[in-house]
Write a protein that holds these residues in place. Structure first.
Motif, PDB file in Angstrom:
ATOM      1  N   GLU A  66       0.813  -1.218   0.000  1.00  0.00           N
ATOM      2  CA  GLU A  66       0.000   0.000   0.000  1.00  0.00           C
ATOM      3  C   GLU A  66       0.851   1.275   0.000  1.00  0.00           C
ATOM      4  OE1 GLU A  66      -3.276   0.387  -0.539  1.00  0.00           O
ATOM      5  OE2 GLU A  66      -3.120  -1.752  -0.971  1.00  0.00           O
ATOM      6  N   PRO A  67       1.948   1.341   0.775  1.00  0.00           N
ATOM      7  CA  PRO A  67       2.766   2.561   0.712  1.00  0.00           C
ATOM      8  C   PRO A  67       3.295   2.857  -0.691  1.00  0.00           C
ATOM      9  CG  PRO A  67       3.296   1.330   2.680  1.00  0.00           C
ATOM     10  CD  PRO A  67       2.405   0.452   1.850  1.00  0.00           C
ATOM     11  N   LYS A  68       3.684   1.831  -1.428  1.00  0.00           N
ATOM     12  CA  LYS A  68       4.172   2.045  -2.796  1.00  0.00           C
ATOM     13  C   LYS A  68       3.076   2.642  -3.668  1.00  0.00           C
ATOM     14  CE  LYS A  68       7.776  -1.475  -2.888  1.00  0.00           C
ATOM     15  NZ  LYS A  68       8.319  -2.659  -3.576  1.00  0.00           N
ATOM     16  N   LYS A  69       1.856   2.208  -3.460  1.00  0.00           N
ATOM     17  CA  LYS A  69       0.741   2.726  -4.253  1.00  0.00           C
ATOM     18  C   LYS A  69       0.474   4.192  -3.941  1.00  0.00           C
ATOM     19  CE  LYS A  69      -1.524  -1.799  -4.458  1.00  0.00           C
ATOM     20  NZ  LYS A  69      -2.703  -2.594  -4.021  1.00  0.00           N
ATOM     21  N   ARG A  70       0.473   4.548  -2.653  1.00  0.00           N
ATOM     22  CA  ARG A  70       0.132   5.919  -2.292  1.00  0.00           C
ATOM     23  C   ARG A  70       1.268   6.903  -2.581  1.00  0.00           C
ATOM     24  NH1 ARG A  70       0.178   3.677   3.089  1.00  0.00           N
ATOM     25  NH2 ARG A  70      -2.078   3.505   2.900  1.00  0.00           N
ATOM     26  N   PHE A  71       2.508   6.416  -2.655  1.00  0.00           N
ATOM     27  CA  PHE A  71       3.641   7.291  -2.948  1.00  0.00           C
ATOM     28  C   PHE A  71       4.029   7.271  -4.429  1.00  0.00           C
ATOM     29  CE2 PHE A  71       4.049   7.291   1.582  1.00  0.00           C
ATOM     30  CZ  PHE A  71       4.757   8.423   1.909  1.00  0.00           C
ATOM     31  N   ALA A  72       3.315   6.502  -5.228  1.00  0.00           N
ATOM     32  CA  ALA A  72       3.663   6.355  -6.640  1.00  0.00           C
ATOM     33  C   ALA A  72       3.651   7.709  -7.356  1.00  0.00           C
ATOM     34  CB  ALA A  72       2.681   5.404  -7.323  1.00  0.00           C
ATOM     35  N   GLY A  73       4.703   7.961  -8.129  1.00  0.00           N
ATOM     36  CA  GLY A  73       4.778   9.183  -8.934  1.00  0.00           C
ATOM     37  C   GLY A  73       5.351  10.385  -8.215  1.00  0.00           C
ATOM     38  N   LYS A  74       5.600  10.275  -6.925  1.00  0.00           N
ATOM     39  CA  LYS A  74       6.139  11.416  -6.183  1.00  0.00           C
ATOM     40  C   LYS A  74       7.654  11.514  -6.381  1.00  0.00           C
ATOM     41  CE  LYS A  74       2.565  11.319  -2.609  1.00  0.00           C
ATOM     42  NZ  LYS A  74       1.843  12.446  -3.215  1.00  0.00           N
ATOM     43  N   LYS A  75       8.144  12.748  -6.275  1.00  0.00           N
ATOM     44  CA  LYS A  75       9.574  13.006  -6.381  1.00  0.00           C
ATOM     45  C   LYS A  75      10.046  13.703  -5.113  1.00  0.00           C
ATOM     46  CE  LYS A  75       9.414  13.528 -11.431  1.00  0.00           C
ATOM     47  NZ  LYS A  75      10.126  12.274 -11.705  1.00  0.00           N
ATOM     48  N   ALA A  76      11.311  13.501  -4.775  1.00  0.00           N
ATOM     49  CA  ALA A  76      11.876  14.103  -3.570  1.00  0.00           C
ATOM     50  C   ALA A  76      13.231  14.724  -3.879  1.00  0.00           C
ATOM     51  CB  ALA A  76      12.004  13.064  -2.462  1.00  0.00           C
ATOM     52  N   LEU A  77      13.529  15.806  -3.161  1.00  0.00           N
ATOM     53  CA  LEU A  77      14.789  16.523  -3.323  1.00  0.00           C
ATOM     54  C   LEU A  77      15.257  16.970  -1.944  1.00  0.00           C
ATOM     55  CD1 LEU A  77      16.902  17.859  -5.214  1.00  0.00           C
ATOM     56  CD2 LEU A  77      15.299  19.770  -5.479  1.00  0.00           C
ATOM     57  N   PHE A  78      16.541  16.789  -1.659  1.00  0.00           N
ATOM     58  CA  PHE A  78      17.098  17.106  -0.346  1.00  0.00           C
ATOM     59  C   PHE A  78      18.212  18.146  -0.490  1.00  0.00           C
ATOM     60  CE2 PHE A  78      15.038  13.132   0.189  1.00  0.00           C
ATOM     61  CZ  PHE A  78      14.756  12.959   1.531  1.00  0.00           C
ATOM     62  N   PHE A  79      18.172  19.154   0.379  1.00  0.00           N
ATOM     63  CA  PHE A  79      19.240  20.148   0.461  1.00  0.00           C
ATOM     64  C   PHE A  79      19.795  20.112   1.882  1.00  0.00           C
ATOM     65  CE2 PHE A  79      16.556  22.088  -2.922  1.00  0.00           C
ATOM     66  CZ  PHE A  79      17.491  22.049  -3.952  1.00  0.00           C
ATOM     67  N   THR A  80      21.100  19.826   2.024  1.00  0.00           N
ATOM     68  CA  THR A  80      21.689  19.621   3.331  1.00  0.00           C
ATOM     69  C   THR A  80      22.961  20.454   3.503  1.00  0.00           C
ATOM     70  OG1 THR A  80      20.814  17.361   3.371  1.00  0.00           O
ATOM     71  CG2 THR A  80      22.570  17.868   4.907  1.00  0.00           C
ATOM     72  N   PRO A  81      22.868  21.622   4.139  1.00  0.00           N
ATOM     73  CA  PRO A  81      24.071  22.379   4.490  1.00  0.00           C
ATOM     74  C   PRO A  81      24.855  21.654   5.587  1.00  0.00           C
ATOM     75  CG  PRO A  81      22.119  23.792   4.467  1.00  0.00           C
ATOM     76  CD  PRO A  81      21.640  22.374   4.438  1.00  0.00           C
ATOM     77  N   THR A  82      26.167  21.762   5.531  1.00  0.00           N
ATOM     78  CA  THR A  82      27.011  21.121   6.524  1.00  0.00           C
ATOM     79  C   THR A  82      28.309  21.903   6.683  1.00  0.00           C
ATOM     80  OG1 THR A  82      28.247  19.094   7.055  1.00  0.00           O
ATOM     81  CG2 THR A  82      27.920  19.570   4.727  1.00  0.00           C
ATOM     82  N   GLY A  83      28.924  21.765   7.830  1.00  0.00           N
ATOM     83  CA  GLY A  83      30.210  22.399   8.056  1.00  0.00           C
ATOM     84  C   GLY A  83      31.362  21.579   7.521  1.00  0.00           C
ATOM     85  N   GLN A  84      31.082  20.340   7.138  1.00  0.00           N
ATOM     86  CA  GLN A  84      32.135  19.456   6.652  1.00  0.00           C
ATOM     87  C   GLN A  84      32.552  19.839   5.231  1.00  0.00           C
ATOM     88  OE1 GLN A  84      30.044  15.795   6.963  1.00  0.00           O
ATOM     89  NE2 GLN A  84      30.232  15.676   9.193  1.00  0.00           N
ATOM     90  N   PRO A  85      33.843  19.780   4.938  1.00  0.00           N
ATOM     91  CA  PRO A  85      34.294  20.067   3.568  1.00  0.00           C
ATOM     92  C   PRO A  85      33.832  18.991   2.597  1.00  0.00           C
ATOM     93  CG  PRO A  85      36.112  19.243   4.896  1.00  0.00           C
ATOM     94  CD  PRO A  85      34.961  19.463   5.843  1.00  0.00           C
ATOM     95  N   GLN A  86      33.730  19.364   1.335  1.00  0.00           N
ATOM     96  CA  GLN A  86      33.298  18.439   0.293  1.00  0.00           C
ATOM     97  C   GLN A  86      34.465  18.128  -0.647  1.00  0.00           C
ATOM     98  OE1 GLN A  86      29.734  17.364   0.304  1.00  0.00           O
ATOM     99  NE2 GLN A  86      30.360  18.119   2.302  1.00  0.00           N
ATOM    100  N   ASN A  87      34.348  17.036  -1.377  1.00  0.00           N
ATOM    101  CA  ASN A  87      35.357  16.701  -2.383  1.00  0.00           C
ATOM    102  C   ASN A  87      35.316  17.711  -3.518  1.00  0.00           C
ATOM    103  OD1 ASN A  87      36.345  14.350  -1.130  1.00  0.00           O
ATOM    104  ND2 ASN A  87      34.671  13.122  -1.969  1.00  0.00           N
TER     105      ASN A  87
END
Length: 200
Positions: free
Chosen positions: A120-141
């Protein structure tokens, strides 16, 4: 199109808040109807009660409270009504803020966002998209690849949240060394937020 943004940072003056403002402004320019759930301003209750938890009896998953609490159902309805789900939160102690984790514990409940018993969760979440923005103090590559810490955080947040309900995760973006960046460098990050949303 409806976009739901779940945001967690306690300060009104922060880079996370700048990311939120940029995301809202860009989405609205694109014609999205935007709903922001600012967990700190809402004073969202992050504590999962015993009545809300699942446990096993006679081989079945059950909870004492058969219905989700009203505040949880409200958040769940907002998720179901939205095509795009955006999550903005900083990294503290190599994890998300406690209030965001509590939101996941309560809102992404068994039977709603995942299930050990049916699809049932797959059915109700079908077609949705998600995007995450995560600021951090750690350096990046410098080559743009995620650091081992970021890979672990991504696995335990965005990928774990939607791994069992097939939501299309557009990206999980980490903005590193935020406390050490100049205003000009942070503005470059915000341009990246705008670019990514415009490319949706």
């Amino acid at each position: 199109m409806k976009a739901l943004i779940v945001y967690a940072h306690p300060r009104d003056v922060s880079f996370s808040k700048a990311v939120l403002d940029c995301a809202v402004r860009t989405l609205e320019t694109k014609g999205y109807e935007v709903i922001v759930r600012d967990l700190y301003k809402m004073n969202f209750n992050p504590i999962l009660s015993g009545e809300e938890t699942i446990h096993v009896e006679d081989g079945k998953f059950i909870r004492e409270n058969m219905n989700y609490p009203k505040d949880v159902m409200y958040e769940q309805d907002l998720i179901l009504e939205s095509e795009l789900l955006i999550y903005i939160f900083p990294i503290w102690w190599n994890g998300m803020p406690a209030i965001m984790k509590g939101y996941l514990d309560r809102v992404f409940a068994h039977g709603f966002a995942y299930s050990f018993e049916d699809d049932e969760p797959k059915k109700r979440f079908a077609g949705k998209k998600a995007l995450f923005f995560t600021p951090t103090g750690q350096p990046q590559n410098e080559n743009g690849e995620l650091t081992p810490i970021d890979q672990a955080i991504k696995l335990l947040t965005s990928e774990w949240m939607f791994g069992s309900n097939d939501v299309d995760i557009i990206d999980h973006v980490f903005y590193g060394s935020v406390p050490y960046k100049t205003r000009e460098e942070l503005a470059f990050y915000l341009k990246d937020v705008e670019k990514r949303i415009n490319e949706l």
